[in-house]
Design a protein around this motif. Structure first.
Motif, PDB file in Angstrom:
ATOM      1  N   ASP A  94      -8.231  24.488 -23.931  1.00 24.53           N
ATOM      2  CA  ASP A  94      -9.080  24.754 -25.094  1.00 24.53           C
ATOM      3  C   ASP A  94     -10.463  25.209 -24.663  1.00 24.53           C
ATOM      4  O   ASP A  94     -10.992  26.210 -25.144  1.00 24.53           O
ATOM      5  CB  ASP A  94      -9.214  23.490 -25.959  1.00 24.53           C
ATOM      6  CG  ASP A  94      -8.142  23.383 -27.026  1.00 24.53           C
ATOM      7  OD1 ASP A  94      -7.523  24.413 -27.357  1.00 24.53           O
ATOM      8  OD2 ASP A  94      -7.919  22.267 -27.533  1.00 24.53           O
ATOM      9  N   ARG A  95     -11.041  24.468 -23.740  1.00 24.63           N
ATOM     10  CA  ARG A  95     -12.408  24.773 -23.322  1.00 24.63           C
ATOM     11  C   ARG A  95     -12.473  26.029 -22.460  1.00 24.63           C
ATOM     12  O   ARG A  95     -13.419  26.812 -22.570  1.00 24.63           O
ATOM     13  CB  ARG A  95     -12.995  23.570 -22.577  1.00 24.63           C
ATOM     14  CG  ARG A  95     -13.205  22.365 -23.478  1.00 24.63           C
ATOM     15  CD  ARG A  95     -13.858  21.220 -22.746  1.00 24.63           C
ATOM     16  NE  ARG A  95     -14.071  20.067 -23.626  1.00 24.63           N
ATOM     17  CZ  ARG A  95     -14.616  18.925 -23.227  1.00 24.63           C
ATOM     18  NH1 ARG A  95     -14.992  18.772 -21.966  1.00 24.63           N
ATOM     19  NH2 ARG A  95     -14.785  17.926 -24.085  1.00 24.63           N
ATOM     20  N   SER A  96     -11.459  26.234 -21.617  1.00 30.48           N
ATOM     21  CA  SER A  96     -11.453  27.426 -20.763  1.00 30.48           C
ATOM     22  C   SER A  96     -11.339  28.697 -21.592  1.00 30.48           C
ATOM     23  O   SER A  96     -12.077  29.667 -21.375  1.00 30.48           O
ATOM     24  CB  SER A  96     -10.289  27.355 -19.764  1.00 30.48           C
ATOM     25  OG  SER A  96     -10.472  26.326 -18.830  1.00 30.48           O
ATOM     26  N   PHE A  97     -10.419  28.711 -22.564  1.00 32.79           N
ATOM     27  CA  PHE A  97     -10.241  29.900 -23.378  1.00 32.79           C
ATOM     28  C   PHE A  97     -11.437  30.116 -24.304  1.00 32.79           C
ATOM     29  O   PHE A  97     -11.881  31.259 -24.497  1.00 32.79           O
ATOM     30  CB  PHE A  97      -8.940  29.806 -24.187  1.00 32.79           C
ATOM     31  CG  PHE A  97      -7.740  30.282 -23.431  1.00 32.79           C
ATOM     32  CD1 PHE A  97      -7.271  31.575 -23.558  1.00 32.79           C
ATOM     33  CD2 PHE A  97      -7.083  29.427 -22.560  1.00 32.79           C
ATOM     34  CE1 PHE A  97      -6.172  32.017 -22.844  1.00 32.79           C
ATOM     35  CE2 PHE A  97      -5.975  29.850 -21.841  1.00 32.79           C
ATOM     36  CZ  PHE A  97      -5.518  31.156 -21.983  1.00 32.79           C
ATOM     37  N   ALA A  98     -11.963  29.045 -24.883  1.00 27.23           N
ATOM     38  CA  ALA A  98     -13.130  29.192 -25.750  1.00 27.23           C
ATOM     39  C   ALA A  98     -14.321  29.749 -24.972  1.00 27.23           C
ATOM     40  O   ALA A  98     -15.061  30.602 -25.469  1.00 27.23           O
ATOM     41  CB  ALA A  98     -13.496  27.850 -26.380  1.00 27.23           C
ATOM     42  N   LEU A  99     -14.497  29.280 -23.733  1.00 25.52           N
ATOM     43  CA  LEU A  99     -15.606  29.758 -22.907  1.00 25.52           C
ATOM     44  C   LEU A  99     -15.383  31.209 -22.496  1.00 25.52           C
ATOM     45  O   LEU A  99     -16.254  32.068 -22.680  1.00 25.52           O
ATOM     46  CB  LEU A  99     -15.738  28.876 -21.664  1.00 25.52           C
ATOM     47  CG  LEU A  99     -16.944  29.148 -20.766  1.00 25.52           C
ATOM     48  CD1 LEU A  99     -18.232  28.733 -21.457  1.00 25.52           C
ATOM     49  CD2 LEU A  99     -16.805  28.407 -19.434  1.00 25.52           C
ATOM     50  N   ALA A 100     -14.192  31.506 -21.948  1.00 25.50           N
ATOM     51  CA  ALA A 100     -13.939  32.848 -21.414  1.00 25.50           C
ATOM     52  C   ALA A 100     -13.913  33.914 -22.494  1.00 25.50           C
ATOM     53  O   ALA A 100     -14.251  35.067 -22.240  1.00 25.50           O
ATOM     54  CB  ALA A 100     -12.617  32.857 -20.650  1.00 25.50           C
ATOM     55  N   LEU A 101     -13.501  33.550 -23.721  1.00 26.72           N
ATOM     56  CA  LEU A 101     -13.401  34.537 -24.792  1.00 26.72           C
ATOM     57  C   LEU A 101     -14.642  34.592 -25.671  1.00 26.72           C
ATOM     58  O   LEU A 101     -14.680  35.345 -26.646  1.00 26.72           O
ATOM     59  CB  LEU A 101     -12.157  34.257 -25.647  1.00 26.72           C
ATOM     60  CG  LEU A 101     -10.824  34.358 -24.885  1.00 26.72           C
ATOM     61  CD1 LEU A 101      -9.659  34.040 -25.800  1.00 26.72           C
ATOM     62  CD2 LEU A 101     -10.655  35.726 -24.251  1.00 26.72           C
ATOM     63  N   ASP A 102     -15.676  33.815 -25.314  1.00 24.99           N
ATOM     64  CA  ASP A 102     -16.964  33.971 -25.975  1.00 24.99           C
ATOM     65  C   ASP A 102     -17.508  35.348 -25.590  1.00 24.99           C
ATOM     66  O   ASP A 102     -17.506  35.714 -24.414  1.00 24.99           O
ATOM     67  CB  ASP A 102     -17.933  32.881 -25.511  1.00 24.99           C
ATOM     68  CG  ASP A 102     -19.316  33.068 -26.093  1.00 24.99           C
ATOM     69  OD1 ASP A 102     -20.127  33.763 -25.454  1.00 24.99           O
ATOM     70  OD2 ASP A 102     -19.585  32.546 -27.177  1.00 24.99           O
ATOM     71  N   PRO A 103     -17.943  36.164 -26.554  1.00 27.98           N
ATOM     72  CA  PRO A 103     -18.316  37.552 -26.236  1.00 27.98           C
ATOM     73  C   PRO A 103     -19.335  37.697 -25.111  1.00 27.98           C
ATOM     74  O   PRO A 103     -19.165  38.558 -24.237  1.00 27.98           O
ATOM     75  CB  PRO A 103     -18.866  38.075 -27.562  1.00 27.98           C
ATOM     76  CG  PRO A 103     -18.133  37.288 -28.599  1.00 27.98           C
ATOM     77  CD  PRO A 103     -17.977  35.901 -28.006  1.00 27.98           C
ATOM     78  N   SER A 104     -20.386  36.883 -25.091  1.00 26.05           N
ATOM     79  CA  SER A 104     -21.403  37.049 -24.047  1.00 26.05           C
ATOM     80  C   SER A 104     -20.850  36.678 -22.679  1.00 26.05           C
ATOM     81  O   SER A 104     -21.121  37.354 -21.671  1.00 26.05           O
ATOM     82  CB  SER A 104     -22.649  36.213 -24.368  1.00 26.05           C
ATOM     83  OG  SER A 104     -22.345  34.833 -24.378  1.00 26.05           O
TER      84      SER A 104
END
Length: 209
Positions: A94-104
């Motif tokens: 959850d945290r890895s995908f949320a972080l990596a797919l954050d636009p910035s």
């Protein structure tokens, strides 16, 4: 009588503060100006330090940004023990995908991956200080599952790490969400669910015919 605690050296505290300020400045400027607009002089000015201080710790602006990215991943993803491989995977993914797919963050990752392809020296740093570091973090969860006895047989922690990050980097590089998309939305959840089902599946062994 226990020995007195070692006093904190003012120089060490100043160095830690300067390093944190430099990493924050590099990230902020990249978000504001893009990687082409990022300079060591600009990082130093934003951080309130000198160029020589930046170059004392990092050979280039890419290395500063890489350190900032690795630190964000270490802090935001975490390696908490939730009692089972599936539960540990849920938080990590959850945290890895949320972080990596954050636009910035996605822009920074793609920039650094591109830089790693054209600069062999930086490429080695990128593999050792970020890619290998993230795989090692994942393998902590998998090794813990092996010790608990709930890691599926027939695979290794290293293989599971390759599966996870192979899909994650594919999503970042080849199939990124629209820039206005919410990184915690349904597509991200569906990917996490599918990965957990895949990685926790225990194949049924057939008995003798």
């Amino acid at each position: 009588m226990s020995p007195a605690p070692e006093p904190v050296r003012p120089g060490r505290k100043r160095s830690e503060d300067s390093r944190t300020a430099i990493l924050a400045a590099a990230w902020e400027l990249t978000v504001e100006l893009g990687y082409p607009g990022l300079t060591v002089q600009g990082i130093a000015a934003r951080a309130g330090t000198g160029k020589q201080t930046v170059y004392r710790w990092w050979p280039s602006k890419a290395d500063v940004l890489l350190d900032a990215l690795a630190l964000k991943a270490d802090i935001q993803i975490g390696l908490d023990d939730h009692g089972s491989y599936a539960a540990d995977l849920r938080q990590f993914l959850d945290r890895s995908f949320a972080l990596a797919l954050d636009p910035s963050i996605m822009r920074v990752m793609r920039t650094l991956m591109a830089q790693a392809q054209i600069d062999p020296e930086f490429g080695a740093c990128f593999r050792d200080q970020f890619l290998a570091r993230r795989r090692a973090a994942f393998e902590v969860l998998a090794d813990r599952a092996v010790e608990r006895g709930d890691f599926p047989t027939g695979r290794s922690p290293a293989l599971d790490a390759r599966i996870v990050f192979g899909l994650l980097w594919y999503e970042v590089l080849a199939e990124p969400p629209p820039l206005g998309a919410n990184p915690t939305g349904e597509p991200h959840r569906a990917l996490v669910d599918a990965l957990i089902n895949l990685l926790t599946h225990r194949p049924v062994r057939e008995g003798p015919a």
